[in-house]
Design an enzyme around this catalytic site. Structure first.
Site, PDB file in Angstrom:
ATOM      1  N   ASP A 112      -3.554   7.410  -7.828  1.00 26.89           N
ATOM      2  CA  ASP A 112      -3.792   8.836  -7.710  1.00 26.89           C
ATOM      3  C   ASP A 112      -4.795   9.254  -8.788  1.00 26.89           C
ATOM      4  O   ASP A 112      -4.690   8.826  -9.942  1.00 26.89           O
ATOM      5  CB  ASP A 112      -2.458   9.564  -7.916  1.00 26.89           C
ATOM      6  CG  ASP A 112      -2.574  11.053  -7.690  1.00 26.89           C
ATOM      7  OD1 ASP A 112      -2.964  11.444  -6.578  1.00 26.89           O
ATOM      8  OD2 ASP A 112      -2.285  11.826  -8.624  1.00 26.89           O
TER       9      ASP A 112
ATOM     10  N   GLU B  66      -8.266   7.241  -5.713  1.00 27.10           N
ATOM     11  CA  GLU B  66      -9.075   8.440  -5.536  1.00 27.10           C
ATOM     12  C   GLU B  66     -10.129   8.454  -6.645  1.00 27.10           C
ATOM     13  O   GLU B  66      -9.772   8.615  -7.807  1.00 27.10           O
ATOM     14  CB  GLU B  66      -8.209   9.695  -5.668  1.00 27.10           C
ATOM     15  CG  GLU B  66      -7.213   9.903  -4.558  1.00 27.10           C
ATOM     16  CD  GLU B  66      -6.430  11.197  -4.754  1.00 27.10           C
ATOM     17  OE1 GLU B  66      -6.382  12.015  -3.827  1.00 27.10           O
ATOM     18  OE2 GLU B  66      -5.858  11.392  -5.846  1.00 27.10           O
TER      19      GLU B  66
END
Ligand code: CA
Length: 698
Positions: free
Chosen positions: A372, A401
């Protein structure tokens, strides 16, 4: 006590951090650690001592025995807390109520660690550390804790061997030849089984993944049977480690959260277990889930969230205040958008992240990790993660990400962002260039994309086709990134929807209010055809294959774009929709099957893509076509011809010489030849077409 053997100057610390300085104040060598800490403490506020080379040299602990190391005869506790002045180990009978039965002082040991050995069988005994730092005493859970009681309030000593389901130690990861053979399906644990039509008994739990033969109201396979029928290779689970926002003691609330609020990083989430009060249950059931998925040939990816903690009132901050976080002045830097960000560039933060993923990979046989807000981490940490995981198993998948969620204080050149992906071999980033080109920006619900009629997006579509690599057929001035960012196709995750933002179907509905249902289905099919015929690693959101929608619980007729704490009624997979949208499911299944059959869609290197994939030039607007000539072996070539027509009119496309079989059109996709054509082909409105000139036709 270990003595330091170097000359330390305050000036050195100042140079490292740019704080103010007491001129010419030299500190003699051979200071012991406590004296050093006293001097640093006296200058607190003047220097960011935690980032100084001197601190790292004095206090980087490299051992692999942090946490509670259990043996039947004795458990050894070691916690890293260099700035603490006192630590007591507190032992409890339970994980939640007033059951303290022993308090044992810990001793300062090497490199800022504290230790104590308790010579008893402590299996299933709960514990915390009572830590005094800077005159403040707090009770904290061990960051390396292996399991906890309810709501993660206390750690639990555990005999991990006892938690292995039958056959778990011997089991092997399902076969996977290359990251490029991967098909990822992103899912939240609860969404899988909370709709009554799932037919699954273990509602909202890890054990839902151990049930087979489950059916919806129409007798169609759901759950794990559906996943195997679809043909995915990797199941990506939204955060399944212990997070803070769901009260584990009240399962009757059916509370929902995505789980991006980490509490105990090395512990499965209790609300997904059948008994969150007994720490061994969540461990066992997580392993049962992995074992079952592996037995069905499905690998498991964990969504990991090391970039921030639920709050700064965290165990990490109680044990070593401010060490684990980046600060700007007195304020916590907020690159996560969640109020804080961790400082992965510091040695013991990096070690914590690396140790954590390696633990999940070894103890739980996890096969991949999705980071993340990876852009909050530094490049060196992601390289260390890759190195350590690939020593466990080189097929472990790592992606993230490639952006931050706010303004990070980490310098741009150090960030593990998408633009730097090519610097991190073995780590992939999500391709938001392709995502937004296909359907329109996620930041503007009403914006259309390539499949829904916005023009001028051919550049980004082609960029997705070559997996964001450096390809001679790409005009980078016509891409949103402006240059390539993947060093090889296995560094690019191609997708059109995930848990964030509107589902693909809701986005198409909102941005095309005047389109017919039939046309929106065509747009959806074209969108997934682009993802599955592009190079790189394809990824879909759970339920995308049967037009998943997230109806708003608030606005009648509306849709949720940020459903992180919305009820199950918004988030759950509505398995009965498989009946109504069976045609779409069959299309996804067919595309996956076709992709698996044809290695030309899974080229392994940038060089292969450059030499074997060529775009057709001179086409009309909103049409992209390419030809792949892939050498299968010394005698056989595979020729694949792909066309995307986003126009509302049919388009005639000239084919290379030879007879071609149609395998994918706007209606159907699969491994069976539907039609044979030569010289040219009419491509229907808003559709993809995939043709194959098989070896038998030479
Ligand atoms: Ca929890």
């Amino acid at each position: 006590m270990k003595y330091l053997c170097y000359l330390l100057t305050v000036e050195n610390i100042r140079c490292a951090q740019g704080g103010c300085v007491m001129e010419n104040q030299h500190i003699n060598s051979n200071r012991n650690e406590l004296e050093l800490l006293k001097i640093w403490s006296d200058h607190k506020g003047m220097y960011d001592i935690f980032s100084s080379i001197e601190f790292e040299e004095a206090f980087t602990y490299e051992g692999d025995d942090l946490g509670a190391i259990y043996n039947k005869d004795a458990t050894k506790f070691r916690v890293w807390a260099p700035t603490a002045s006192k630590i007591d180990l507190r032992l409890y009978r339970t994980g939640h109520d007033n059951s303290l039965f022993e308090v044992i002082p810990m001793s300062r040991d090497v490199k800022g660690t504290w230790v104590v050995t308790v010579e008893k069988d402590l299996n299933k005994i709960y514990y915390t550390y009572l830590v005094t730092v800077d005159g403040i005493t707090s009770e904290a859970v061990d960051p390396y804790v292996r399991t906890t009681g309810v709501n993660g309030e206390r750690g639990m000593v555990i005999d991990l061997l006892e938690t292995n389901p039958c056959g778990f130690i011997e089991e092997k990861r399902p076969e996977s030849c290359s990251p490029l053979d991967t098909v990822i399906y992103e899912l939240h644990i609860r969404d899988f089984s909370t709709d009554p039509s799932s037919g699954i008994k273990n509602v909202g739990n890890f054990l839902a993944f151990t049930e087979t033969g489950t059916k919806n109201s129409f007798g169609q396979g759901t759950g794990i049977d559906h996943l195997t029928e679809l043909g995915i290779t990797h199941l990506h689970l939204l955060p399944s480690f212990d997070y803070a926002s769901v009260d584990e003691s009240r399962p009757e609330d059916n509370a929902f959260n995505w789980g991006y609020d980490p509490l105990n990083y090395n512990v499965p989430e209790g609300s997904y277990s059948t008994d969150p009060f007994h720490g061994e249950v969540r461990v066992k059931e997580f392993k049962q889930m992995i074992l079952s998925l592996h037995e069905h040939g499905i690998r498991v990816v964990m969504d990991v969230v090391y970039n921030h903690t639920f709050s700064v009132d965290s165990n990490l901050n109680k044990i070593v205040p401010d060490y684990y976080y980046r600060k700007v002045g007195d304020a916590y830097s907020n690159g996560s958008g969640c109020g804080n960000e961790t400082a992965s560039e510091r040695a013991m933060v990096r070690k914590f992240i690396v140790d954590s993923v390696v633990y999940w990979a070894k103890e739980y046989h996890v096969d991949g990790f999705r980071f993340d807000l990876m852009g909050v981490h530094d490049i060196e940490t992601m390289k260390a993660v890759k190195k350590a995981l690939h020593e466990v198993d080189p097929s472990i998948l790592i992606y993230g990400e490639g952006w931050t969620g706010g303004d990070s204080s980490l310098s741009y050149e150090k960030r593990a962002i998408k633009a730097h992906t090519y610097k991190m071999e073995g780590v992939a980033s999500f391709n938001d260039d392709l995502r937004d080109a296909i359907k329109g920006s996620v930041f503007d619900s009403y914006e259309k994309g390539f499949v829904s009629g916005k023009t001028g997006l051919e550049g980004n579509i082609k960029f997705g086709v070559v997996a964001a690599t450096n390809h001679t057929g790409i005009d980078f001035s016509k891409t949103s990134s402006g240059r390539y960012w993947a060093g090889s196709p296995c560094q690019c995750i191609n997708y059109v929807s995930c848990h964030d933002n509107l589902t693909l179907w809701d986005k198409l509905t909102i941005s095309n209010p005047n389109e017919s249902f039939e046309n929106r289905v065509k747009m959806n099919k074209l969108a997934c055809a682009i993802v599955f015929t592009s190079q790189g690693i394809p990824f879909i959101q759970a339920g995308e294959e049967f037009l998943r929608s997230k109806p708003s619980g608030v606005n009648e007729g509306g849709f949720e774009e940020n459903s992180y704490k919305s009820p199950d009624s918004t988030n759950r997979l509505q398995w009965d929709n498989l009946k109504q949208y069976e045609d779409v499911f069959t299309y996804y299944k067919g595309l996956i099957a076709f992709r698996k059959e044809h290695a030309g869609l899974r080229l392994k290197t940038t060089e292969e893509i450059n030499s074997q994939l060529s775009f057709i030039e001179g086409l009309e607007n909103n049409v992209v076509a390419f030809h792949i000539e892939h050498k299968l072996d010394d005698t056989n070539m595979e020729h694949i011809f792909v066309v995307y027509n986003a126009n509302k009119e049919s388009k005639r496309i000239m084919l290379p010489d030879g007879a071609w079989g149609v395998y994918v059109n706007g209606e159907t996709a699969g491994i069976d030849r539907m039609q044979e054509v030569t010289s040219d082909i009419m491509v229907e409105p808003i559709s993809a077409m995939v043709l194959l000139k098989e070896a038998t036709h030479f």
